[in-house]
Design an enzyme around this catalytic site. Sequence first.
Site, PDB file in Angstrom:
ATOM      1  N   ARG A 147       0.631  -1.066  -0.013  1.00  0.00           N
ATOM      2  CA  ARG A 147       0.021   0.009  -0.077  1.00  0.00           C
ATOM      3  C   ARG A 147       0.894   1.431  -0.062  1.00  0.00           C
ATOM      4  O   ARG A 147       1.833   1.283   0.860  1.00  0.00           O
ATOM      5  CB  ARG A 147      -1.034  -0.015   1.199  1.00  0.00           C
ATOM      6  N   TYR A 159      -2.893  11.763   5.739  1.00  0.00           N
ATOM      7  CA  TYR A 159      -3.261  10.562   6.129  1.00  0.00           C
ATOM      8  C   TYR A 159      -2.423   9.529   5.635  1.00  0.00           C
ATOM      9  O   TYR A 159      -1.767   9.497   4.448  1.00  0.00           O
ATOM     10  CB  TYR A 159      -4.830  10.096   5.768  1.00  0.00           C
ATOM     11  N   ASP A 210      -4.982   3.659  -0.195  1.00  0.00           N
ATOM     12  CA  ASP A 210      -6.236   4.160   0.796  1.00  0.00           C
ATOM     13  C   ASP A 210      -6.663   5.672   0.906  1.00  0.00           C
ATOM     14  O   ASP A 210      -5.816   6.305   1.006  1.00  0.00           O
ATOM     15  CB  ASP A 210      -5.826   3.686   2.343  1.00  0.00           C
ATOM     16  N   HIS A 212      -9.345   6.597   2.659  1.00  0.00           N
ATOM     17  CA  HIS A 212      -9.897   6.799   3.886  1.00  0.00           C
ATOM     18  C   HIS A 212     -10.999   7.721   3.971  1.00  0.00           C
ATOM     19  O   HIS A 212     -11.102   8.940   4.792  1.00  0.00           O
ATOM     20  CB  HIS A 212      -8.616   7.613   4.804  1.00  0.00           C
ATOM     21  N   GLU A 236      -9.094   1.665  -1.596  1.00  0.00           N
ATOM     22  CA  GLU A 236      -9.792   1.420  -0.231  1.00  0.00           C
ATOM     23  C   GLU A 236     -10.524   2.627   0.237  1.00  0.00           C
ATOM     24  O   GLU A 236      -9.992   3.620   0.137  1.00  0.00           O
ATOM     25  CB  GLU A 236      -8.496   0.856   0.585  1.00  0.00           C
ATOM     26  N   GLU A 262     -13.709  -1.869   6.648  1.00  0.00           N
ATOM     27  CA  GLU A 262     -13.269  -2.062   7.901  1.00  0.00           C
ATOM     28  C   GLU A 262     -13.841  -1.132   9.058  1.00  0.00           C
ATOM     29  O   GLU A 262     -13.557  -1.820  10.198  1.00  0.00           O
ATOM     30  CB  GLU A 262     -11.626  -1.310   7.691  1.00  0.00           C
ATOM     31  N   ARG A 283     -13.528  -5.565   3.430  1.00  0.00           N
ATOM     32  CA  ARG A 283     -12.631  -5.465   4.492  1.00  0.00           C
ATOM     33  C   ARG A 283     -13.061  -5.600   5.885  1.00  0.00           C
ATOM     34  O   ARG A 283     -12.108  -5.228   6.508  1.00  0.00           O
ATOM     35  CB  ARG A 283     -11.892  -4.266   4.119  1.00  0.00           C
ATOM     36  N   GLU A 339      -4.230  -7.337   5.097  1.00  0.00           N
ATOM     37  CA  GLU A 339      -3.398  -6.367   5.430  1.00  0.00           C
ATOM     38  C   GLU A 339      -2.501  -6.538   6.744  1.00  0.00           C
ATOM     39  O   GLU A 339      -3.091  -7.409   7.545  1.00  0.00           O
ATOM     40  CB  GLU A 339      -4.223  -5.101   5.885  1.00  0.00           C
ATOM     41  N   TRP A 402     -12.031  12.069   8.936  1.00  0.00           N
ATOM     42  CA  TRP A 402     -10.572  11.526   8.973  1.00  0.00           C
ATOM     43  C   TRP A 402     -10.257  10.416   8.130  1.00  0.00           C
ATOM     44  O   TRP A 402      -9.198  10.232   7.664  1.00  0.00           O
ATOM     45  CB  TRP A 402     -10.207  11.646  10.463  1.00  0.00           C
TER      46      TRP A 402
END
Length: 402
Positions: A147, A159, A210, A212, A236, A262, A283, A339, A402
């Site tokens: 990643r 991030y 990612d 996020h 992601e 996630e 995920r 991951e 975030w």
Amino acid sequence: MKILSAKVIVCSPGRNFVTLKLVTDQGVYGIGDATLNGRELAVVAYLENHVIPCLVGMDPRRIEDIWQYLYRGAYWRRGPVTMRAIAAVDMALWDIKAKLAGMPLYQLLGGRSRDGVMVYGHANGRDIAETVDAVGQYIELGYQAIRAQTGVPGIKDAYGVGRGSLSYEPADAALPTVTGWDTAKALRHVPQLFDKLRATYGFEHQLLHDCHHRYTPREAATLGRALEPFQLFWIEDCTPAENQEAFRLIRHHTTTPLAVGEVFNTIWDVKDLIQNQWIDFVRCSVLGAGGITHLRRIADLAALYQVRTGSHGATDLSPVTMGCALHFDTWVPNFGIQEYMRHSDATDEVFPHDYRFERGLLYCGEAPGHGVDIDEALAAKHPYQPACLPVTRLEDGTLWNW
């Protein structure tokens, strides 16, 4: 056979972890992970005040019944606190049952579907050049998938940019720190990173990114299309998915594979995403989705639609969750990737485990149970330390994801 006692162990060997330990009247015990990053003590209270009093005296072999008791028996269902408490119980029960059977956990789930589990590491840098170097370091370590995250000019504390080590913990202060975001700047910068990575290393290794939850569906579609030439394994969390239909627009405008899940807790959070084939990878983690018992149901639903697993595995999950995840990954037929953000040395000492990394793959061990334990005496030397995740604001001060 009965659960004789249960206790919660909170420790901070570099970051906070919440561990549940269940002991049976036959002396066999199991442990589970109940960590909720930045909100750990909420799960501690839920376990100690509401779950443990119910567990004492129950038959630990009745895993399914106990899962239903804790889920259906609570009128206020779902949510990260409830489901992580249930997950901790579920992990500990599977640990006990596998120990009683004298088998590694994956054997109880149905045996191996693969020998090793492909994992991806986290390469990041303050700028593109630094991230390119970091990806090279992971390739040298033997990773087949990486990643890649980079700082973005004009964005404060972008991030994913860590502090120069293989372990990364974003929860950095007793009260949330403030980071920045600017979508237009990121949309211009991120494709440049992957252009440079492919020019440097070619297409032999899998690359991931990612987002996020930072982009709107249209913005995410724009990014996905811009990244198509670089053949990413996935992007992601490209948009918040409380509204699952948001992924319909993204899917219709890009062929870049999509991964999400996630922050989800139950099969209901991903049902539409999977059934409509708006995503390629789900995920959800053993910890976030209520344990092995419930994650199996999510994976089974996903398999019907050729959606594969890609479980969250950052350092906000303890080695207990990683051990359970690797046994699950070893069994699950529609596995995609796992991951793997490495824990600190201090964490590994508190949680001795038998899984191992070799040439880009993780291998679960053959010890009975899930193969992870906790050194309680050593854990006691690392007391809890309040630590919150950051928040993000746009340049005009608007609070963002975030």
